[in-house]
Design a protein around this motif. Structure first.
Motif, short mmCIF file in Angstrom:
data_model
loop_
_atom_site.label_atom_id
_atom_site.label_comp_id
_atom_site.label_asym_id
_atom_site.label_seq_id
_atom_site.Cartn_x
_atom_site.Cartn_y
_atom_site.Cartn_z
N GLU A 1 1.06 -1.24 0.02
CA GLU A 1 -0.05 -0.02 0.15
C GLU A 1 0.87 1.28 0.03
OE1 GLU A 1 -2.49 0.39 3.32
OE2 GLU A 1 -0.99 0.52 4.81
N LEU A 2 2.09 1.16 -0.01
CA LEU A 2 3.04 2.40 -0.04
C LEU A 2 2.92 3.34 -1.00
CD1 LEU A 2 6.46 1.99 1.53
CD2 LEU A 2 4.43 2.87 2.63
N PRO A 3 2.66 2.59 -2.25
CA PRO A 3 2.50 3.46 -3.41
C PRO A 3 1.22 4.36 -3.48
CG PRO A 3 3.16 1.24 -4.03
CD PRO A 3 2.97 0.96 -2.70
N HIS A 4 0.25 3.59 -2.74
CA HIS A 4 -0.87 4.62 -2.72
C HIS A 4 -0.91 5.81 -1.93
CE1 HIS A 4 -2.41 0.76 -3.89
NE2 HIS A 4 -2.67 0.20 -2.87
N PHE A 5 0.23 5.61 -0.77
CA PHE A 5 0.21 6.78 0.03
C PHE A 5 1.17 7.81 -0.65
CE2 PHE A 5 -1.20 3.91 3.16
CZ PHE A 5 -1.89 4.69 4.05
N VAL B 1 -1.02 9.82 -3.10
CA VAL B 1 -1.71 10.82 -2.48
C VAL B 1 -0.93 11.98 -2.00
CG1 VAL B 1 -3.00 11.21 -0.12
CG2 VAL B 1 -3.74 9.17 -1.39
N HIS B 2 0.23 11.71 -1.74
CA HIS B 2 1.30 12.70 -1.40
C HIS B 2 1.52 13.48 -2.62
CE1 HIS B 2 5.24 14.58 -0.71
NE2 HIS B 2 5.76 14.11 -1.49
N VAL C 1 -2.03 18.88 2.28
CA VAL C 1 -2.13 17.56 3.06
C VAL C 1 -0.69 17.01 2.97
CG1 VAL C 1 -2.91 15.19 2.50
CG2 VAL C 1 -4.55 17.05 1.73
N GLU C 2 -0.38 16.47 4.29
CA GLU C 2 1.01 15.87 4.45
C GLU C 2 0.96 14.72 4.64
OE1 GLU C 2 3.72 19.45 6.53
OE2 GLU C 2 3.00 17.94 7.85
N VAL C 3 1.78 13.88 3.90
CA VAL C 3 1.91 12.37 4.16
C VAL C 3 3.21 12.05 4.96
CG1 VAL C 3 2.04 10.10 3.07
CG2 VAL C 3 0.55 11.66 2.06
N LEU C 4 2.95 11.38 5.89
CA LEU C 4 4.16 10.85 6.95
C LEU C 4 4.15 9.48 6.93
CD1 LEU C 4 6.59 11.94 8.70
CD2 LEU C 4 5.17 11.64 10.35
N LEU C 5 5.32 8.81 6.44
CA LEU C 5 5.50 7.19 6.52
C LEU C 5 6.29 6.95 7.66
CD1 LEU C 5 5.98 6.67 2.82
CD2 LEU C 5 3.88 6.59 4.00
N VAL C 6 5.85 6.26 8.89
CA VAL C 6 6.35 6.11 9.94
C VAL C 6 7.01 4.58 10.16
CG1 VAL C 6 6.51 5.94 12.25
CG2 VAL C 6 4.97 7.89 11.01
N SER C 7 8.09 4.32 9.53
CA SER C 7 8.86 2.91 9.61
C SER C 7 8.96 2.61 11.12
CB SER C 7 10.24 3.01 8.89
OG SER C 7 10.87 1.90 9.32
N LEU C 8 8.59 1.36 11.41
CA LEU C 8 8.85 0.60 12.59
C LEU C 8 9.95 -0.33 12.41
CD1 LEU C 8 4.99 0.40 13.72
CD2 LEU C 8 6.69 2.15 14.42
N LYS D 1 13.76 3.68 -2.00
CA LYS D 1 14.51 4.05 -3.49
C LYS D 1 13.99 3.30 -4.28
CE LYS D 1 18.73 5.06 -5.61
NZ LYS D 1 19.99 4.85 -5.64
N LYS D 2 13.68 1.87 -3.91
CA LYS D 2 13.19 0.86 -5.11
C LYS D 2 11.79 1.13 -5.37
CE LYS D 2 12.58 -4.07 -5.31
NZ LYS D 2 12.39 -5.21 -4.40
N ASN D 3 11.16 1.70 -4.32
CA ASN D 3 9.73 1.95 -4.65
C ASN D 3 9.20 3.33 -5.13
OD1 ASN D 3 8.10 -0.71 -3.90
ND2 ASN D 3 9.50 -0.57 -2.48
N ASP D 4 10.31 4.29 -5.24
CA ASP D 4 10.27 5.53 -5.64
C ASP D 4 9.32 6.55 -4.83
OD1 ASP D 4 11.81 5.14 -8.00
OD2 ASP D 4 10.03 4.49 -9.14
N ILE D 5 9.59 6.18 -3.44
CA ILE D 5 8.74 7.03 -2.59
C ILE D 5 9.68 8.38 -2.29
CG2 ILE D 5 7.93 6.93 -0.05
CD1 ILE D 5 6.76 4.73 -1.77
N THR D 6 8.77 9.38 -2.41
CA THR D 6 9.45 10.77 -2.19
C THR D 6 8.54 11.23 -0.86
OG1 THR D 6 7.81 11.61 -3.44
CG2 THR D 6 9.76 10.84 -4.68
N ALA D 7 7.75 10.73 -0.23
CA ALA D 7 6.94 11.36 0.50
C ALA D 7 7.96 11.34 2.09
CB ALA D 7 5.68 10.49 0.97
N LYS D 8 7.57 12.05 3.16
CA LYS D 8 8.60 12.02 4.21
C LYS D 8 8.58 10.80 4.97
CE LYS D 8 9.55 14.86 8.22
NZ LYS D 8 11.20 14.90 8.19
N VAL D 9 9.68 10.31 5.35
CA VAL D 9 9.84 9.07 6.12
C VAL D 9 10.75 9.18 7.32
CG1 VAL D 9 10.43 6.51 5.96
CG2 VAL D 9 9.61 8.02 3.99
N ILE D 10 10.02 8.62 8.60
CA ILE D 10 10.71 8.63 9.57
C ILE D 10 10.70 7.32 10.19
CG2 ILE D 10 10.34 11.11 10.43
CD1 ILE D 10 8.28 9.91 12.51
#
Lengths: 202, 157
Positions: B55-59, B62-63, B71-78, B92-101
């Motif tokens: 589901e990351l690509p969906h976020f 939206v981002h 609208v601010e998308v924040l991806l919180v890695s556990l 990088k592999k999934n081309d995610i540019t939204a903010k990640v912590i």
């Protein structure tokens, strides 16, 4: 446009309905229904088979989940320590189509590799996990026998450090059993922990 | 020369985008409670969690779609803090540019209820905070792209 709105409404209704279904789960103090599931030795196991136990440590777990793996040795230790009074009943409820690692054959393999001293049951229909309202692995339910009833006394994690057992400072399951043995009230009856969501069949 | 400078600038931006800050719960808590005119879409995930990765690509969509619309998308890695490089590689592999912590907290019981009291702890899970923090919605489930899109759209008409 109207169609779009209807779809949106339907999806939101779906979200609300799923939330309601989740909340119908067992809670601390509830009496649980016995079940019959297949162990890795191909024999069917029920709670009532453990005639001399005082209760059970029911753990929803699986092969593939990193958290379940991180707790594997601690689950073995629980069985070694409490097996006679509170045997570990490990249950894998995952859909093997989504996670081939969690198939019955792979459960057998894992049980052999790690020499599991406890029963490792296959909840093939997922009905037991649904009845409990288990959502993730690992997910522990500590159950105490009270006459003919099996009553839930604790729900949650084993301890408070999944990464490093030695660094844990709270031992929820062990403390709960100690309280039950001493006839005292369990101080922490419920805890939350991150786990892998159970993969339901579609 | 010009293209050399440009490529250095570009690489610089890429690093910034792909960077993952390791934080403790109070930092995230402060972020959740911050009152501003942005809708916060906070998704809890991990690299080992298959439905999360699906589901990351969906976020990300939206981002991209709403980033200029408050609208601010924040991806919180556990993931474990020691797995930071793996997290970066998978973004990088999934081309995610939204903010990640990366939330580096092992004592889950100390903070899960503070995200939402109904959260049992399974991931993926998503918290949506309305503008000026007037309301929160929590979902312990996976989203399809249209479900997520509709939800964000309904909050940001």
């Amino acid at each position: 446009m109207i169609l779009k709105k209807t779809i949106a409404l339907l999806s939101l209704t779906f979200l609300v309905v799923s939330a309601v279904v989740l909340s119908s789960a067992y809670k601390v103090g509830d009496t649980i229904t016995d079940f019959k599931l297949k162990n890795t030795d191909d024999k069917l196991v029920s709670l009532s088979d453990f005639k001399d136990s005082k209760g059970y440590i029911i753990v929803f777990t699986c092969n593939h989940c990193p958290y379940a793996k991180a707790y594997e040795d601690r689950i073995i230790d629980l069985q070694k320590k409490y097996g006679k009074t509170y045997p570990v009943i490990a249950i894998n409820p995952n859909d093997p189509v989504k996670y081939p690692d969690d198939s019955f054959e792979n459960m057998k393999k894992r049980a052999k590799e790690k020499n599991f001293p406890f029963v490792y049951l296959h909840d093939e229909s997922q009905s037991v996990a649904q009845l409990f309202g288990a959502t993730k692995t690992p997910h522990v339910y500590l159950v105490q026998k009270e006459g003919v009833k099996n009553v839930i006394r604790y729900i949650g994690a084993i301890d408070n450090n999944y990464q490093d057992a030695k660094a844990a400072t709270e031992f929820y399951v062990a403390d709960a059993i100690a309280a039950l043995e001493a006839g005292k009230d369990i101080s922490i009856k419920e805890t939350k922990a991150i786990g892998c969501s159970i993969k339901w069949k579609e | 020369m010009k293209s050399f400078v440009l490529s250095i600038l570009f690489i610089g931006l890429m690093t910034l985008e792909g960077d993952v800050e390791v934080v403790k719960w109070p930092t995230l808590e402060q972020y959740i409670h911050q009152k501003n005119d942005k809708i916060k879409v906070i998704n809890f995930w991990a690299t080992w969690c298959k439905p999360c990765m699906e589901e990351l690509p969906h976020f990300e969509k939206v981002h991209k779609h709403y980033k200029d619309q408050n609208v601010e998308v924040l991806l919180v890695s556990l993931d474990q803090a020691s797995m930071k490089d793996k997290v970066k590689a998978s973004l990088k592999k999934n081309d995610i540019t939204a903010k990640v912590i990366l939330l580096d907290e092992v004592d889950f019981n100390q903070w899960i209820n503070q995200v939402d009291s109904t959260w049992s702890g399974s991931i993926p899970a998503t918290l949506i905070v309305s503008k000026h923090n007037t309301s929160k919605q929590f979902y312990e489930k996976t989203f399809t792209h249209s479900q997520l899109e509709q939800l964000v759209h309904s909050l940001n008409p």
